[in-house]
Write an enzyme that holds these catalytic residues in place. Structure first.
Site, mmCIF file in Angstrom:
data_model
loop_
_atom_site.group_PDB
_atom_site.id
_atom_site.type_symbol
_atom_site.label_atom_id
_atom_site.label_comp_id
_atom_site.label_asym_id
_atom_site.label_seq_id
_atom_site.Cartn_x
_atom_site.Cartn_y
_atom_site.Cartn_z
ATOM 1 N N ASP A 117 0.806 -1.314 0.115
ATOM 2 C CA ASP A 117 -0.032 -0.048 -0.152
ATOM 3 C C ASP A 117 0.797 1.242 -0.103
ATOM 4 O OD1 ASP A 117 -2.781 -0.981 -0.187
ATOM 5 O OD2 ASP A 117 -2.596 -1.666 1.939
ATOM 6 N N ASP A 178 -7.263 -3.501 -5.363
ATOM 7 C CA ASP A 178 -6.745 -2.426 -4.801
ATOM 8 C C ASP A 178 -5.498 -1.783 -5.408
ATOM 9 O OD1 ASP A 178 -8.281 -4.200 -3.307
ATOM 10 O OD2 ASP A 178 -8.509 -2.959 -1.645
HETATM 11 N N1 GLY Z 1 -7.591 -2.345 1.207
HETATM 12 C C1 GLY Z 1 -8.177 -1.188 0.770
HETATM 13 C C2 GLY Z 1 -9.807 -0.990 1.048
HETATM 14 O O1 GLY Z 1 -10.091 -1.355 2.121
HETATM 15 O O2 GLY Z 1 -10.364 -0.780 0.221
#
Ligand code: GLY
Length: 403
Positions: A117, A178
């Site tokens: 991330d 994501d």
């Molecule tokens: N992992 C990112 C979200 O919860 O959208």
């Protein structure tokens, strides 16, 4: 129940607005954006005040208390990112100084090899800070983060591994939709450093995602697990959605945003077509509510008594405003209108916090992780971040003299 209550609240708000329509002209887009920014200033001013007594980055609200996280939480960058957007929106030094302070606090993320991330964590704070101030130390932090992110790429799979292997998960190489969002950091790093490796990894990841994450209708699976020995797909499942075969709303929004961004960065037609396909799935979905703020999962059998996800709505709005810029005249106006309608809903009392409420956050009714029973129908820092981003994109698209 939450969904029904929300629909009633929005109907009341619209009825009030209609009732006074004869006496009052509808709010212009520019006036709505200006009002939202004023509310954001009030809210984030209060949030900053509360944080004098509480360290960390505000992520959400639970039982009236602000939930804060450390720099290695995937959402840490959104708070400084929102402060940068407030600085961009208002030009006021107080937002710049708060943004500077909180951006610096995310520094440990740049060497964190344990997660994918880093694009969220560094791009939102350092990335916006670099764009708005040109501070060279921000460039260094972003490059360090991009280099760290490369360590999670395996050429055999052609993807960046999203999560480490949780005990008992049975996964071998999990990649979630994501992850498309983190590619912006790599594309920036390729330009900033002149080194092709960042761009090559980003394109390989996007191509692999394009090949394996999507269903024929344009919706995406949440998680694809690969065999790192061969690159073959082992499983397509969900973690944050209702079911493996369902369409988790925020996942669709991440895909839409990610492929739009990758088209902007590369000019590859396949990315534009995928973004347009996702947009069609999302915008025409029969279970998308009239106010265009999706239920947390398009396939939750509890709909309409299912929680909404204002974060998905905000992300999709920001993405569609960008997609409109890259699409032809047959599609672009529809994307703009849809995004603006969504932002009008989010700017209504049904979603926008009354000043002084909502713990200082801006939007209500987002849903983080419904299957885990956490962050359901709450404010979330990334809902606020993408809401402000979308408002600034909308503002930039208005004619200069718009009232
Ligand atoms: N992992 C990112 C979200 O919860 O959208």
């Amino acid at each position: 129940m939450i969904g029904l209550a929300l629909t009633s609240a929005l109907c009341c708000a619209l009825a009030l607005a209609c009732g006074s329509a004869a006496a009052q002209a509808p709010e212009t887009t520019a006036a709505m954006i200006a009002r939202d920014i004023r509310v954001a200033e009030t809210q984030y001013g209060q949030l900053l005040e509360r944080l004098r007594r509480q360290p960390g980055f505000p992520r959400s609200l639970a039982k009236g208390e602000i939930v804060t996280v450390g720099p290695l939480d995937w959402t840490s960058g959104f708070f400084p990112g929102t402060l940068w957007y407030l600085y961009e929106a208002t030009g006021q030094a107080r937002w710049r100084s708060a943004a500077t302070r909180y951006t610096a606090d995310t520094a440990p993320a740049k060497f964190d090899k344990s997660q994918h991330d880093l694009g969220f964590m560094l791009g939102s704070g350092y990335g916006n800070g670099l764009r708005l101030t040109g501070d060279p130390s921000y460039r260094d932090a972003m490059l360090a983060g991009a280099t760290t992110l490369l360590t999670r790429f395996d050429p055999k799979v052609g993807s960046i591994q999203s999560w480490d292997l949780w005990p008992g998960s049975g996964w071998a190489y999990p990649v979630i939709i994501d992850n498309m969002m983190n590619l912006e950091l790599l594309m920036w790093a390729a330009r900033a450093s002149g080194e092709a490796r960042y761009r090559e990894v980003a394109i390989a990841h996007a191509d692999t995602t394009l090949q394996h994450h999507f269903r024929p209708d344009g919706s995406s699976f949440h998680l694809v697990d690969y065999d790192p020995r061969t690159g073959a797909v082992r499983a397509r499942v969900t973690v944050q959605g209702k079911a493996d075969a369902s369409a988790w709303a925020r996942g669709q929004a991440w895909g839409l945003y990610g492929f739009t961004m990758m088209y902007r960065e590369t000019g590859k037609d396949a990315y534009l077509h995928q973004a347009q396909k996702i947009a069609a799935f999302y915008m025409r979905h029969p279970r998308l509510p009239a106010d265009k703020v999706p239920y947390w999962d398009f396939d939750d059998p509890a709909i309409p008594a299912a929680p909404r996800d204002a974060a998905a709505a905000a992300i999709a709005s920001a993405a569609l405003l960008e997609l409109a810029r890259h699409s032809d005249a047959t599609l672009a106006p529809g994307y703009r209108v849809f995004a603006e309608q969504t932002l009008r809903s989010l700017s209504s009392p049904a979603y926008l916090a009354a000043p002084g409420t909502n713990g200082g956050f801006l939007l209500m009714h987002a849903t983080g992780h419904k299957p885990a029973g956490t962050e359901i129908d709450v404010p979330l820092n990334y809902a606020d971040y993408y809401f402000l981003e979308a408002l600034l994109r909308l503002r930039a698209s208005l004619p200069a003299a718009a009232p």
